[in-house]
Design a protein around this motif. Structure first.
Motif, short mmCIF file in Angstrom:
data_model
loop_
_atom_site.label_atom_id
_atom_site.label_comp_id
_atom_site.label_asym_id
_atom_site.label_seq_id
_atom_site.Cartn_x
_atom_site.Cartn_y
_atom_site.Cartn_z
N TYR A 1 -8.52 -17.10 33.74
CA TYR A 1 -9.67 -17.61 34.49
C TYR A 1 -10.33 -16.53 35.35
N LYS A 2 -9.60 -15.43 35.56
CA LYS A 2 -10.21 -14.33 36.33
C LYS A 2 -11.40 -13.73 35.59
N LEU A 3 -11.40 -13.85 34.26
CA LEU A 3 -12.56 -13.38 33.50
C LEU A 3 -13.78 -14.23 33.84
N TRP A 4 -13.54 -15.52 34.09
CA TRP A 4 -14.66 -16.40 34.48
C TRP A 4 -15.14 -16.06 35.89
N PHE B 1 -12.37 -27.30 31.88
CA PHE B 1 -11.34 -28.14 32.48
C PHE B 1 -10.07 -27.95 31.67
N TYR B 2 -8.95 -27.78 32.34
CA TYR B 2 -7.71 -27.50 31.62
C TYR B 2 -6.50 -28.00 32.41
N GLY B 3 -5.35 -27.97 31.76
CA GLY B 3 -4.08 -28.35 32.40
C GLY B 3 -3.10 -27.20 32.27
N HIS B 4 -1.88 -27.49 31.77
CA HIS B 4 -0.96 -26.48 31.27
C HIS B 4 -0.27 -25.63 32.33
N LEU C 1 -3.08 -27.23 41.47
CA LEU C 1 -4.52 -27.50 41.48
C LEU C 1 -5.27 -26.18 41.66
N ASN C 2 -6.18 -25.90 40.75
CA ASN C 2 -6.82 -24.57 40.77
C ASN C 2 -8.30 -24.74 40.47
N LEU C 3 -9.05 -25.14 41.51
CA LEU C 3 -10.47 -25.45 41.32
C LEU C 3 -11.31 -24.25 41.72
N ARG C 4 -11.90 -23.63 40.73
CA ARG C 4 -12.75 -22.47 40.97
C ARG C 4 -14.18 -22.84 40.55
N LYS D 1 -11.49 -25.38 36.14
CA LYS D 1 -10.86 -26.44 36.93
C LYS D 1 -9.47 -26.72 36.37
N GLY D 2 -8.46 -26.19 37.02
CA GLY D 2 -7.07 -26.38 36.58
C GLY D 2 -6.51 -27.66 37.18
N LEU D 3 -6.07 -28.60 36.33
CA LEU D 3 -5.72 -29.93 36.82
C LEU D 3 -4.26 -30.33 36.54
N ASP D 4 -3.40 -29.38 36.21
CA ASP D 4 -2.00 -29.75 36.04
C ASP D 4 -1.28 -29.60 37.38
N THR D 5 -0.98 -30.74 38.00
CA THR D 5 -0.32 -30.70 39.30
C THR D 5 1.08 -31.31 39.21
N ALA D 6 1.73 -31.13 38.06
CA ALA D 6 3.16 -31.45 37.90
C ALA D 6 3.52 -32.88 38.26
#
Ligand SMILES: *[C@@H]1O[C@H](CO)[C@@H](O)[C@H](O)[C@H]1NC(C)=O
Length: 326
Positions: free
Chosen positions: A258-261, A274-277, A283-286, A290-295
């Motif tokens: 995501y640093k490329l973005w 939007f992704y998980g994994h 939670l990683n909202l840039r 938007k990283g949505l895997d919060t275990a």
């Protein structure tokens, strides 16, 4: 024809028949009864790399991207029934992969998807793919040493796809594969895709969903079609060679994708991913990712993001919605 000639014709025919029978048998032995190649179980349908929801102009529609559920059916239902007010006619849910495996009720999550397939879309995560691989290759433990001999899972734009690390197939994947069975797995293969694109025509926004992630330009530049392994598995990318993606930080050139973005996203300013994994990052909202895997599987949170048009502001709103997991 005299008797002698008849006998000769008969013996020539017999020799020919014998010869062809031998050839056929040899081919059969070579092709089909090689003991190292167990017969494939019924193949699953071809899986699409990308499915699109195009030309969204209806301002009443809402789309909810949901992070890794991992079989936590109760929390998933709480999200739908309590937090977003039910699966109304204008609601579309987009599951970001790993909605099965690890948790208690994978089977119920899958049934829910298949019973509401007009409104519940899905991308495949590494665990759905591993369960499918386990289903296709029941003797997987023997294959680990000889991956080239595996029965491939096929994808429409990428034939003979084999997960990068098949040693990740576990007996638990195999157990779940048997529990879900051919009917459900094949319906999932047909219904889900590896990535999804949502085109919001009013603002020109292009929203993408992929389990692991996507690089700037993927699916947007004509020749930049990401591989299944990247979409479903990567966490890192080689900043000098974007075609090299990996689950691990292989050397100092590998950075979180995501640093490329963060750096180059402006070139594709209408795009969001939007992704998980990546539960380790939480939670990683840039700006554009938007990283949505919060275990949820570790009693943490199930996270989702609702996208809905705000008439007053004249733009789409992105609202984080979370459920506590126990
Ligand atoms: C769904 O959208 C339509 C317009 O497309 C609207 O007439 C209807 O009231 C909406 N339904 C709900 C439950 O909001």
């Amino acid at each position: 024809m005299d008797n002698k000639r008849k006998r000769r014709v008969t013996s020539i025919s017999a020799t020919l028949i014998f010869f062809f029978a031998c050839c056929a048998y040899t081919l059969y032995i070579l092709n089909f009864s090689n003991p190292r190649l167990p017969p494939p179980v019924s193949l699953l349908p071809t899986i699409n790399t990308l499915k699109k929801i195009e030309h969204v102009t209806d301002l009443n529609k809402e789309y909810v991207f949901v992070g890794d559920i991992h079989g936590n059916y109760d929390e998933f239902m709480e999200l739908i029934d309590d937090k977003i007010g039910g699966l109304g006619e204008n609601t579309t849910i987009i599951l970001l992969g790993d909605f099965i495996y690890k948790g208690p009720e994978s089977d119920k999550v899958v049934s829910y998807i298949l019973n509401h397939r007009d409104q519940v879309k899905c991308v495949l995560g590494n665990h759905e793919i591993l369960v499918m691989m386990a289903y296709l290759n029941p003797d997987f433990s023997k294959w680990v040493k000889r991956p080239k001999l595996m029965t491939p899972l096929t994808f429409s734009t990428e034939s003979d796809f084999i997960p990068q690390d098949i040693s990740k197939i576990s007996t638990a994947h195999e157990k779940l594969a048997r529990e879900l069975g051919f009917s459900k797995l094949s319906q999932l293969a047909e219904h889900c895709s590896v990535a999804i694109e949502l085109d919001l025509d009013i603002t020109g926004d292009k929203l993408f969903g992929a389990h692991a992630g996507m690089l700037p330009g993927d699916f947007m530049k004509p020749n930049q079609i990401p591989g299944v392994s990247s979409l479903s598995n990567m966490k890192y990318v080689d900043k000098k060679h974007w075609s090299r993606t990996s689950r691990e930080k292989e050397n100092k050139n590998y950075i979180r994708w995501y640093k490329l973005w963060d750096k180059y996203g402006d070139y594709f300013s209408n795009a969001k991913v939007f992704y998980g994994h990546d539960a380790s990052m939480g939670l990683n909202l840039r700006k554009q990712t938007k990283g949505l895997d919060t275990a949820c599987i570790k009693d943490n949170l199930l996270s989702s993001m609702k996208v809905k048009y705000d008439r007053k502001k004249g733009q789409y709103d992105y609202t984080l919605i979370q459920v506590e997991c126990s």
